[in-house]
Design a protein around this motif. Structure first.
Motif, mmCIF file in Angstrom:
data_model
loop_
_atom_site.group_PDB
_atom_site.id
_atom_site.type_symbol
_atom_site.label_atom_id
_atom_site.label_comp_id
_atom_site.label_asym_id
_atom_site.label_seq_id
_atom_site.Cartn_x
_atom_site.Cartn_y
_atom_site.Cartn_z
ATOM 1 N N PHE A 113 0.843 -1.148 0.092
ATOM 2 C CA PHE A 113 0.064 -0.148 -0.213
ATOM 3 C C PHE A 113 0.824 1.319 0.142
ATOM 4 N N LEU A 114 1.945 1.376 -0.591
ATOM 5 C CA LEU A 114 2.816 2.294 -0.890
ATOM 6 C C LEU A 114 1.943 3.631 -1.372
ATOM 7 N N GLY A 115 2.108 4.838 -0.536
ATOM 8 C CA GLY A 115 1.453 6.057 -1.191
ATOM 9 C C GLY A 115 0.123 6.118 -0.632
ATOM 10 N N GLN A 116 -0.564 5.289 0.318
ATOM 11 C CA GLN A 116 -1.758 5.466 0.810
ATOM 12 C C GLN A 116 -1.566 5.799 2.201
ATOM 13 N N TRP A 117 -2.869 6.324 2.721
ATOM 14 C CA TRP A 117 -2.739 6.746 4.091
ATOM 15 C C TRP A 117 -3.212 5.807 5.041
ATOM 16 N N SER A 118 -2.551 5.744 6.145
ATOM 17 C CA SER A 118 -2.909 4.470 7.229
ATOM 18 C C SER A 118 -2.579 5.239 8.588
ATOM 19 N N PHE A 119 -3.128 4.395 9.618
ATOM 20 C CA PHE A 119 -2.674 4.727 10.988
ATOM 21 C C PHE A 119 -1.368 4.219 11.104
ATOM 22 N N PRO A 120 -0.525 5.231 12.025
ATOM 23 C CA PRO A 120 0.831 4.608 12.146
ATOM 24 C C PRO A 120 1.074 3.306 12.959
ATOM 25 N N GLY A 121 1.721 2.602 12.239
ATOM 26 C CA GLY A 121 1.917 1.279 12.915
ATOM 27 C C GLY A 121 3.251 0.598 12.517
#
Length: 101
Positions: free
Chosen positions: A51-59
Motif C-alpha cells: 500500500f505504498l503512497g496510501q494513508w494509514s494509521f501509524p503502525g
C-alpha cells in the motif's frame, strides 16, 4: 460407560512446530476540534509496500522481546518525531487480517 465417547487426548510427544507469525500494532490517535465541530485523526502516508503512497494509521511490527505498548510508542516517536509522549488511555483489539492500511 456404554454409549459415551471417550475424549481423544493429544500425544505430548507428537508436537508440531510453532506457527511462523508476526504481531503488529497500529495507533489510532484522534482529537476533537470543538471550534470547527470536527474530529481529527492522525494518519501517515505509507513509504513502502504494501500500500505504498496510501494513508494509514501509524503502525509497525512488534520486535522480538518488545511489548505491544513499547512498539506503539516506538513507531509514534519515529513517525511524528516526538519524544516523551504522554501515555494516555489505551484500547486494544485484535484482528486476523494482515497487510491492510
Amino acid at each position: 460407560m456404554a454409549g459415551q465417547r471417550q475424549r481423544k487426548t493429544a500425544d505430548p510427544l507428537d508436537r508440531k512446530p510453532l506457527a511462523d507469525f508476526r504481531v503488529g500494532v497500529e495507533n489510532v490517535i484522534f482529537s476533537v476540534d470543538t471550534a470547527q465541530n470536527r474530529l481529527l485523526v492522525l494518519l501517515v502516508m505509507r513509504q513502502e509496500e504494501p500500500f505504498l503512497g496510501q494513508w494509514s494509521f501509524p503502525g509497525t511490527l512488534v520486535q522480538k522481546g518488545e511489548s505491544l505498548e513499547d512498539a506503539a510508542y516506538r513507531i509514534l516517536a519515529e513517525k511524528i518525531r516526538v519524544k516523551n509522549l504522554y501515555r494516555g488511555a489505551a484500547l486494544y483489539f485484535w484482528r486476523s487480517r494482515s497487510n491492510s492500511p
